[in-house]
Design a protein around this motif. Structure first.
Motif: not given
Lengths: 191, 214
Positions: A9-10, A13, A23-24, A26-31, A34-36, A65
């Motif tokens: 199971f572990f 997981l 999976s992503e 090669h594209v920039p990760a979410v900061d 976050p910007m606002d 932020r």
């Protein structure tokens, strides 16, 4: 038997989590911080599409932020007497779409970088001409436009993430910064 | 000893399961009203709640503010895009969440903004320096990219009477699924490409620079 089932199971997981993370890659990760964006008038883009305003906006701030994540800001995250970038990542940008005045000084329309010098009882808010920079690493005093001292207030409510908005005032608006239980209010006049 | 350990593992497994269940419950209960119907992350902040689809900013030259900090770039950048990043959250995006042939705001919340700090050229059309709203009309095999003058607007209501330029670009399939909608510039021949990618779709808008501004 039971134990090997659990180990299985572990493994599943672990693999599903690590797959989700790669999976992503090669594209920039979410900061993390976050910007606002905040406008004056408050929520201007919504007012605009609802035809509730026909005038241009006066001001806009773009900032990232940071979160407290259990830390304290006063004397902890923010060092007294030191320059702070008032955000995270890209330098915090304030834009005026018309001439305004701060601390009695005329500020021509345009984009500026915001900084603050934090002290126990007052903050010095700085507008600087060097835009499109990162954090406070490029700070050059010679490019300052205005210094404004504002008192530190206690906020009635707690903010986990740094919040910067504009509030209506009798002479224009205030740039209202709230983080942890601290509130700073910078008067901006345009009337 | 063995019994103890498996009991311990069981506790961990149950904790994880309960944590997962909790997350699911939150997902169904707290749904933001005014915009994208996805999980709300932060109820704590009474002043300005954290957006579900966080805003982000991409510059060209890529990472301009960092290059500027390290002294590798000076002066003014060529362009930047400011957009919010919706995430899939298990939804099917193109042809489902976003209908083919209908305008899509290329983001979330505030209308996506592209700033050109210098004149550029897209598909042989001169684009004057300035601020534009950028949006998209997706089709299965191509996107129509629109530059619009209705700046400082909210993305959901697009005023197509204010369209300035329209460009058609092909789309390609990506090998892996992109969770967060992403817009980023990449250096290309005689300029740069604005890469837009989400789910399993990617589109590239070539942007040419006129003089020595790359």
């Amino acid at each position: 038997m039971k134990r090997s089932g659990l180990i299985c199971f572990f493994f599943i997981l672990f693999f599903s989590v690590s797959r989700a993370q790669t999976s992503e890659d090669h594209v920039p990760a979410v900061d993390q911080s976050p910007m606002d964006m905040s406008y004056y008038p408050d929520n201007y883009p919504i007012l605009k599409v609802q035809d509730k305003t026909t005038i241009a906006p006066v001001a806009r701030i773009i900032y990232s932020r940071p979160h407290l994540n259990g830390r304290v800001i006063v004397g902890g995250l923010l060092q007294y007497g030191k320059l702070w970038r008032m955000g995270a990542n890209e330098a915090t940008e304030i834009e005026f779409f018309r001439e305004v005045s701060i601390s009695g000084k005329k500020i021509p329309k345009g984009r500026y970088t915001l900084y603050a010098i934090v002290n126990p009882d007052k903050w010095t808010i700085i507008l600087n001409k060097e835009t499109d920079s990162w954090g406070a690493f490029l700070y050059d005093e010679k490019k300052d436009i205005v210094h404004a001292d504002v008192p530190v207030q206690q906020s009635s409510e707690y903010a986990e993430a740094l919040s910067i908005t504009f509030e209506k005032s009798t002479t224009g608006c205030n740039l209202a910064l709230v983080w942890d239980k601290i509130k700073i209010s910078l008067p901006i006049a345009f009337k | 000893m063995f019994k103890d350990r498996s009991a311990f593992l069981l506790v961990i497994v149950f904790t994880i399961l309960i944590a997962c269940r909790q997350k699911e419950n939150n997902a169904t209960q707290s749904v933001i009203k005014k915009d994208t119907p996805v999980v709300k992350m932060d109820d704590v902040n009474p002043f300005a709640p954290i957006d579900i689809s966080p805003m982000d900013m991409s510059y060209y030259p890529v990472n301009f503010p960092v290059l500027k900090m390290t002294g590798e770039a000076t002066g003014s950048p060529v362009m930047r895009v400011i957009y919010s990043r919706p995430h899939r959250q298990g939804r099917a995006i193109f042809g489902k969440l976003l209908k083919f042939g209908e305008p899509w705001r290329l983001g979330a919340n505030e209308a996506t903004e592209i700033d050109f700090f210098k004149d550029v050229t897209i598909q042989n059309t001169k684009i004057h320096a300035g601020r534009y709203i950028i949006y998209c009309i997706p089709f299965p095999d191509k996107w129509t990219i629109v530059l619009n003058s209705n700046i400082f607007a909210w993305g959901l209501k697009i005023d197509s009477a204010k369209d300035i330029h329209r460009f058609e670009i092909p789309v390609t399939k990506t090998t892996s699924n992109i969770e967060y909608f992403t817009m980023i510039f990449e250096k290309a021949n005689a300029g740069a490409e604005l890469i837009m990618t989400w789910d399993d779709v990617m589109a590239r808008l070539p942007i040419k620079f006129t003089e020595n501004n790359n």
